[in-house]
Design an enzyme around this catalytic site. Structure first.
Site, PDB file in Angstrom:
ATOM      1  N   LEU A  48      -1.560   3.625 -10.865  1.00 42.81           N
ATOM      2  CA  LEU A  48      -0.482   2.591 -10.985  1.00 42.81           C
ATOM      3  C   LEU A  48       0.549   3.134  -9.825  1.00 42.81           C
ATOM      4  O   LEU A  48       0.528   4.164  -9.684  1.00 42.81           O
ATOM      5  CB  LEU A  48       0.449   2.317 -12.350  1.00 42.81           C
ATOM      6  N   ASP A  49       0.870   2.057  -9.057  1.00 43.38           N
ATOM      7  CA  ASP A  49       1.812   2.373  -8.059  1.00 43.38           C
ATOM      8  C   ASP A  49       3.208   3.460  -8.727  1.00 43.38           C
ATOM      9  O   ASP A  49       3.327   2.864  -9.771  1.00 43.38           O
ATOM     10  CB  ASP A  49       2.386   1.143  -7.343  1.00 43.38           C
ATOM     11  N   ARG A  50       3.740   3.985  -8.039  1.00 42.08           N
ATOM     12  CA  ARG A  50       5.034   4.789  -8.571  1.00 42.08           C
ATOM     13  C   ARG A  50       6.018   3.772  -9.227  1.00 42.08           C
ATOM     14  O   ARG A  50       6.552   3.997 -10.193  1.00 42.08           O
ATOM     15  CB  ARG A  50       5.832   5.630  -7.304  1.00 42.08           C
ATOM     16  N   THR A  99       5.467   0.915 -10.322  1.00 42.93           N
ATOM     17  CA  THR A  99       4.736   0.077 -11.525  1.00 42.93           C
ATOM     18  C   THR A  99       5.041   0.712 -12.800  1.00 42.93           C
ATOM     19  O   THR A  99       4.589   1.817 -12.861  1.00 42.93           O
ATOM     20  CB  THR A  99       3.496  -0.819 -11.089  1.00 42.93           C
ATOM     21  N   ARG A 158       0.319  -7.327  -5.557  1.00 47.87           N
ATOM     22  CA  ARG A 158       1.434  -7.535  -4.493  1.00 47.87           C
ATOM     23  C   ARG A 158       0.980  -8.216  -3.231  1.00 47.87           C
ATOM     24  O   ARG A 158       1.766  -9.056  -2.942  1.00 47.87           O
ATOM     25  CB  ARG A 158       1.747  -6.080  -4.026  1.00 47.87           C
TER      26      ARG A 158
END
Length: 294
Positions: free
Chosen positions: A132-134, A136, A233
Site C-alpha cells: 500500500l502507498d505510504r 493509504t 489514483r
C-alpha cells in the site's frame, strides 16, 4: 472473572482455542477475537499462545488479558488482524511505509513486523505479498514463509476474490456507478498514466459505486479487478475526480491532511490451507464527515 484487567474462561470439552474464544465472547466479532489472539493477549494454563488451533481439554483455564500487550508496543501504526504459521494480515495506518525506501529504512510495516515475528524466534522472517502507498491506510497481507508468498502471488488473480477500497474524491460524481478500464504505463518521472492506445501497457479495471456526496466531495467504494501500481489514483484522475490530497494525480485540496484512500477489505483463499478468508477494516470517520450532506 479475576482481576479487572483480565477475564478467565474454563473449557468444558475438547476443542480448539479459536472457536472456544468466539463462543465465550459473543459480543466480539470473529476478526476481533482473532486479533486478540494474534496480539498475545490469550493464555492457556498460564502460558501465552497465539495459535488458533491450540487444543483445549475439559477444565483448562483460558485467560484473556485486556492490558496493552508487548506486541502492541512494538507495532506503531500496524494492527494485527490475523496470524497463523503462514500469514500475517494487518491494518496499516496512513503515513507508514509498507517497505523500506532510500530515505526510510526502520519505521516501516515490514521492519516492525519482522521485529515482531523474531521475538518468538530470531530466524523467523516475513515476506511482502503486496503493498500500500505510504499515505493509504487499510488491510495488507504479509507471508511468513516463502512458499506462502510464492503461492499467493502466483495465483493472485484466482486467490483474491475481492479487494475493496473507499476513496474520498474531489467534486460531485454524476454517475452512481461505473467501470473504468485503461492500459497503464509509467513515465520517466515515475508517474503512472493511462495510455491513449488500447493494449499499450498493463490492463487495469476499476469498478466504482457512489456511497454519498455533497457539493465538494464524493465518497466512492472501489473494487479492483486488477491490482496495478497506483491504479485507483490514475483512474480517479481519469474520471475527473482525483483523490483528495493526491497532488501527484491532480488533486487541488487536502481536507484530510492525508491521501483520501483506504483499503477497506480483502477476501482471498489461504495459500496453504485453502480456507476462504475475509478481513474488513473501518473506514476513517473523516471520510464520511467530509462527504456528508450539510
Amino acid at each position: 472473572m479475576s482481576k479487572s484487567n483480565e477475564t478467565v474462561f474454563t473449557a468444558t470439552e475438547q476443542e480448539e482455542l479459536l472457536p472456544f474464544l468466539i463462543r465465550s465472547m459473543p459480543g466480539k466479532g470473529r476478526n476481533h477475537v482473532k486479533a486478540i489472539l494474534a496480539r498475545g493477549q490469550v493464555y492457556v494454563g498460564g502460558k501465552r499462545t497465539t495459535k488458533h488451533n491450540h487444543p483445549l481439554s475439559p477444565g483448562q483455564k483460558v485467560t484473556v488479558s485486556w492490558t496493552k500487550s508487548f506486541e502492541e508496543e512494538i507495532l506503531q501504526g500496524v494492527s494485527i488482524l490475523f496470524e497463523d504459521d503462514h500469514l500475517l494480515v494487518v491494518e496499516k495506518e496512513a503515513g507508514l511505509l509498507s517497505i523500506a525506501s532510500d530515505k526510510e529504512q526502520q519505521f516501516t510495516a515490514y521492519a516492525m513486523l519482522t521485529d515482531y515475528v523474531r521475538r518468538a524466534n530470531p530466524r523467523n522472517r516475513i515476506f511482502v505479498v503486496h503493498r500500500l502507498d505510504r499515505d493509504t491506510s487499510g488491510v495488507m497481507i504479509f507471508a511468513k514463509t516463502e512458499k506462502a508468498k510464492e503461492t499467493l502471488q502466483a495465483n493472485w488473480q484466482d486467490a483474491v476474490e475481492a479487494r475493496i477500497y473507499v476513496a474520498l474524491v474531489e467534486g460531485k460524481v454524476r454517475q452512481p456507478e461505473g467501470v473504468i478500464t485503461s492500459w497503464l504505463k509509467e513515465s520517466k518521472t515515475l508517474k503512472m498514466y493511462s495510455s491513449p492506445h488500447p493494449n499499450d501497457g498493463q490492463k487495469a479495471v476499476t469498478r466504482y459505486k457512489l456511497l454519498q456526496q455533497n457539493a465538494e466531495y464524493s465518497l466512492l467504494e472501489l473494487e479492483l479487478e486488477t491490482g496495478r501500481k497506483n491504479q485507483i489514483r490514475v483512474h480517479m484522475e481519469d474520471l475527473g475526480h482525483p483523490i483528495a490530497g493526491d497532488k501527484k494525480y491532480g488533486s487541488r485540496q487536502n481536507p484530510l491532511g492525508r491521501l483520501g484512500l483506504h483499503a477497506q477489505s480483502i477476501a482471498f483463499t489461504h495459500p496453504i490451507t485453502g480456507e476462504a478468508l475475509r478481513f474488513a477494516t473501518k473506514v476513517p470517520k473523516a471520510f464520511y464527515k467530509r462527504s456528508e450532506q450539510v
